[in-house]
Design a protein around this motif. Sequence first.
Motif, short mmCIF file in Angstrom:
data_model
loop_
_atom_site.label_atom_id
_atom_site.label_comp_id
_atom_site.label_asym_id
_atom_site.label_seq_id
_atom_site.Cartn_x
_atom_site.Cartn_y
_atom_site.Cartn_z
N THR A 165 -1.76 -11.10 1.81
CA THR A 165 -3.05 -10.55 2.18
C THR A 165 -4.17 -11.38 1.56
O THR A 165 -3.97 -12.04 0.53
CB THR A 165 -3.19 -9.08 1.73
OG1 THR A 165 -2.97 -9.01 0.32
CG2 THR A 165 -2.20 -8.19 2.46
N ALA A 166 -5.35 -11.31 2.16
CA ALA A 166 -6.45 -12.16 1.72
C ALA A 166 -7.27 -11.55 0.59
O ALA A 166 -7.84 -12.27 -0.23
CB ALA A 166 -7.36 -12.48 2.90
N GLN A 167 -7.34 -10.21 0.53
CA GLN A 167 -8.28 -9.58 -0.40
C GLN A 167 -7.63 -8.69 -1.46
O GLN A 167 -8.33 -8.14 -2.30
CB GLN A 167 -9.32 -8.76 0.38
CG GLN A 167 -10.28 -9.62 1.21
CD GLN A 167 -11.37 -8.78 1.86
OE1 GLN A 167 -11.09 -7.86 2.62
NE2 GLN A 167 -12.62 -9.10 1.55
N LEU A 168 -6.33 -8.54 -1.42
CA LEU A 168 -5.69 -7.65 -2.39
C LEU A 168 -5.29 -8.45 -3.63
O LEU A 168 -4.57 -9.45 -3.52
CB LEU A 168 -4.46 -6.96 -1.77
CG LEU A 168 -4.77 -6.02 -0.61
CD1 LEU A 168 -3.50 -5.36 -0.12
CD2 LEU A 168 -5.81 -4.97 -1.01
N PRO A 169 -5.74 -8.02 -4.81
CA PRO A 169 -5.50 -8.79 -6.04
C PRO A 169 -4.21 -8.37 -6.74
O PRO A 169 -3.60 -7.34 -6.43
CB PRO A 169 -6.71 -8.40 -6.90
CG PRO A 169 -6.96 -6.96 -6.51
CD PRO A 169 -6.63 -6.87 -5.04
N GLN A 170 -3.81 -9.17 -7.72
CA GLN A 170 -2.75 -8.74 -8.63
C GLN A 170 -3.26 -7.55 -9.44
O GLN A 170 -4.42 -7.52 -9.85
CB GLN A 170 -2.35 -9.87 -9.58
CG GLN A 170 -1.61 -11.02 -8.92
CD GLN A 170 -0.15 -10.67 -8.62
OE1 GLN A 170 0.34 -9.60 -8.98
NE2 GLN A 170 0.55 -11.57 -7.94
N ILE A 171 -2.39 -6.58 -9.69
CA ILE A 171 -2.80 -5.38 -10.41
C ILE A 171 -1.79 -5.08 -11.52
O ILE A 171 -0.63 -5.50 -11.46
CB ILE A 171 -2.88 -4.15 -9.47
CG1 ILE A 171 -1.51 -3.91 -8.83
CG2 ILE A 171 -3.98 -4.33 -8.44
CD1 ILE A 171 -1.39 -2.55 -8.15
N PRO A 172 -2.21 -4.33 -12.55
CA PRO A 172 -1.24 -3.84 -13.54
C PRO A 172 -0.29 -2.86 -12.87
O PRO A 172 -0.72 -1.98 -12.11
CB PRO A 172 -2.12 -3.13 -14.58
CG PRO A 172 -3.51 -3.62 -14.34
CD PRO A 172 -3.60 -3.94 -12.87
N LEU A 173 1.01 -3.01 -13.12
CA LEU A 173 1.99 -2.12 -12.51
C LEU A 173 2.09 -0.84 -13.33
O LEU A 173 3.05 -0.58 -14.05
CB LEU A 173 3.34 -2.82 -12.39
CG LEU A 173 3.36 -4.04 -11.47
CD1 LEU A 173 4.74 -4.67 -11.43
CD2 LEU A 173 2.89 -3.67 -10.06
N GLU A 174 1.04 -0.01 -13.19
CA GLU A 174 0.94 1.25 -13.90
C GLU A 174 0.63 2.37 -12.92
O GLU A 174 0.03 2.14 -11.87
CB GLU A 174 -0.18 1.19 -14.95
CG GLU A 174 -0.01 0.07 -15.97
CD GLU A 174 -1.25 -0.15 -16.81
OE1 GLU A 174 -2.29 0.48 -16.49
OE2 GLU A 174 -1.20 -0.95 -17.75
N LEU A 175 1.08 3.58 -13.25
CA LEU A 175 0.81 4.71 -12.37
C LEU A 175 -0.67 5.08 -12.43
O LEU A 175 -1.26 5.13 -13.53
CB LEU A 175 1.66 5.92 -12.74
CG LEU A 175 2.92 6.09 -11.91
CD1 LEU A 175 3.99 5.12 -12.39
CD2 LEU A 175 3.43 7.51 -11.94
N PRO A 176 -1.30 5.37 -11.30
CA PRO A 176 -2.69 5.82 -11.30
C PRO A 176 -2.77 7.29 -11.71
O PRO A 176 -1.77 8.00 -11.71
CB PRO A 176 -3.11 5.64 -9.84
CG PRO A 176 -1.84 5.86 -9.08
CD PRO A 176 -0.74 5.29 -9.93
#
Length: 255
Positions: A165-176
């Motif tokens: 995808t063009a706009q989705l970044p890497q994120i911390p793999l943590e529960l919201p």
Amino acid sequence: MLLAVDIGNTNIVVGISNDEAWTDTWRIQTLTGRTPDEYSIILDNFFEQSGQRYNQLDAVIISSVVPQLTPSFKSILKQKTGFVPLVLDGTLDTGIAIRGREPKTIGADLLADAVAAYDHFGDSCIVVDFGSATTVMAIEAPGVLLGGAICSGLKITADAIVERTAQLPQIPLELPEKAIGRNTQEAMQSGLVLGHLCMVEGLIERMQKELGQKVSVIATGGLSTTIAHHTDYFDAVDPMLTLNGMRLVAEREKK
């Protein structure tokens, strides 16, 4: 003392066990392009820094899901210890029967997990391994690995969606905090992390129905401590489960 080498797709976990205690454990990034000499030097450095000696070992066991690296580690460890390492696979007498058409093809890590999980509970159970792949396996008394589910691992899934995808970044793999994400990161955490957990919970429920009873469930793998504590579906969490299964198999082979 036992030296256990668990060769996974992402990491190689090396552990030294004295009786039932793991006195030292190390992790190496799995790189098939590394030469045997490079891996040999890494192992030597671990031993030197910890004060361990190869001549103190009386058994070596390898669990590998990376066939390219298995011969190299067999050769390295034989040279260093003087005896041929035991390689875990479905042909060994592990104390766990495999109900499948091709026992030789079952992943060594899954077999080790099953051995340790059944030893832990002593009854029918389910083991969930949050590794490169997330696996959910069912073991039925008196020690039969029935089979299970192999799913895309959480980190692999997260990396894939970012890459494609063009706009989705890497994120911390943590529960919201909530399922309804209020921004891109929270929405991704809801879909990826919480969604992954919901998938595992759903598989556990379906497997328990097929088993005809509610059985104990244990979680292991690199992400187990991150995810498992956010659900009441797990009766135990043991990041060392695979190594413990390898230890049990090695002990069984000595008898």
